[in-house]
Each structure stands twice: as C-alpha cells, then as structure tokens.
Enzyme design. Structure first.
Site, PDB file in Angstrom:
ATOM      1  N   SER A 245     -14.312 -71.859  15.949  1.00 22.79           N
ATOM      2  CA  SER A 245     -13.167 -71.011  16.267  1.00 22.79           C
ATOM      3  C   SER A 245     -12.844 -71.137  17.745  1.00 22.79           C
ATOM      4  CB  SER A 245     -13.479 -69.553  15.914  1.00 22.79           C
ATOM      5  OG  SER A 245     -12.334 -68.739  16.084  1.00 22.79           O
ATOM      6  N   ASP A 246     -11.575 -70.993  18.059  1.00 25.82           N
ATOM      7  CA  ASP A 246     -11.170 -70.996  19.456  1.00 25.82           C
ATOM      8  C   ASP A 246      -9.914 -70.155  19.605  1.00 25.82           C
ATOM      9  OD1 ASP A 246     -11.994 -72.380  22.075  1.00 25.82           O
ATOM     10  OD2 ASP A 246      -9.806 -72.506  22.080  1.00 25.82           O
ATOM     11  N   GLN A 247      -9.761 -69.584  20.777  1.00 26.51           N
ATOM     12  CA  GLN A 247      -8.592 -68.760  21.070  1.00 26.51           C
ATOM     13  C   GLN A 247      -7.994 -69.194  22.394  1.00 26.51           C
ATOM     14  OE1 GLN A 247      -8.861 -64.496  22.444  1.00 26.51           O
ATOM     15  NE2 GLN A 247      -8.046 -64.202  20.383  1.00 26.51           N
TER      16      GLN A 247
END
Length: 190
Positions: free
Chosen positions: A68-70
């Site tokens: 996951s990445d934001q």
C-alpha cells in the site's frame, strides 16, 4: 488459508489490517519511492503499492502480499512525508484553506495473480493561522505522515470536511477495497 503478508513496517497499516481479523505477518519492502519524471500522484501511489508488494512477494513464493502507498496531492504536485518540523510547517501552511487529494493505492500479489485498487480521499483544510500550526505540531508532530497530519488523532481538528468512499484510506490502507481484493483472492471474510 494461504499465508498473508503485509509489505510494510507501518504501525498504522498493521493496526488497520488487524481489523479484518486475518492472521498476517509483515515484511519490509525495499523500493525506491522517488517519483518518476512526469508521474502523476495517483500513478505514483499505484506504482509504489505494486512495487512494495512485489518486492516482498519475490522472497515468499506462495504467499499473498499486500502493498500500500499513499500520496498527498496539492494542485497536482505530490507532497511527501515531511520528515522535519520545518517541512511540516511549510506543508500545512501551503494546504491551509485548500483541498488536498490523497491517493491511497493497495496491491495484493499472490500465486500467479495480481489485484489492485486505488482510493481517492479529498480533505478540505480550514484556514489555519501560524499559531494553530505551531500548536498542532507541538502536540502531534506528524513527520512520518503524508500531508503532515494524523486524521486519526488531533489532526482531525484541522479539517472542514473529508470526502471519501473509505474512511480508512486516509490513515493509509483502504480496508473496503482491500477486503474486496482479499475475497476475490479466496480469503474468507464476512
């Protein structure tokens, strides 16, 4: 049940994933998080989520790996984690009274299959005075968070509104999308 790995050392993501009540381990992904030339913030989040999952999956054949990445996006420009108080002050000052878009991507990579999702959350910050920014950073120096705030803490007081289909996305792992991907991969969730 197949082995599930969270490709992250983030305590925030570990806490979120534990809400799905699945057993999982964690692995540290080693990826270059620098944006590529001309890469849009949403594309950067998607690429990094996939690269993080792939970096751990290659070491654990047969496992399902979550990456996951934001990426925070102010007028099309990616805002990274501030790292320093001065950078956090600059980010919060720039975002004051404006809408910031948060692109949160999740990838699930398993045996011969990859699943991906992207969530968009818009945060309308209220107009912040320099004194309010100082008080916030004194109380909660969110130097490891995209956008320089923690919405799950005192940072919520900086907002006028949040618009999202998934409230967990802003913390860093979109659980609604991830639960859908896990069901598609054969994991048993309600």
């Amino acid at each position: 049940m197949p082995r599930l790995i969270l490709a992250s050392t983030s305590a925030y993501r570990r806490q979120l994933l534990s809400r799905l009540q699945l057993e999982f381990d964690t692995g540290r992904p080693e990826v270059d998080e620098q944006p590529q030339s001309g890469e849009a913030p949403s594309a950067l989040a998607s690429r990094l989520a996939a690269e993080k999952a792939a970096a751990v999956a290659v070491r654990l054949p047969g496992a399902w790996v979550i990456g996951s990445d934001q990426v925070a996006d102010l007028d099309g420009q990616a805002l990274g984690k501030p790292g320093t108080r001065a950078q956090a002050q600059a980010q919060l000052t720039a975002m004051s009274g404006r809408t910031v878009r948060f692109h949160t991507a999740v990838s699930l990579i398993g045996p011969e299959r990859e699943l991906h999702a992207l969530d968009l959350t818009e945060v309308q910050l209220r107009a912040l005075t320099p004194a309010e920014i100082e008080r916030y950073l004194d109380a909660e120096p969110a130097l490891d968070c995209a956008g320089s705030f923690k919405c799950e803490g005192l940072g919520i007081s900086l907002f006028d509104a949040i618009r999202s289909q998934d409230p967990t996305a802003l913390v860093g792992l979109p659980l609604i999308a991830l639960a859908r991907l896990l069901r598609e991969a054969g994991f048993h969730l309600p």
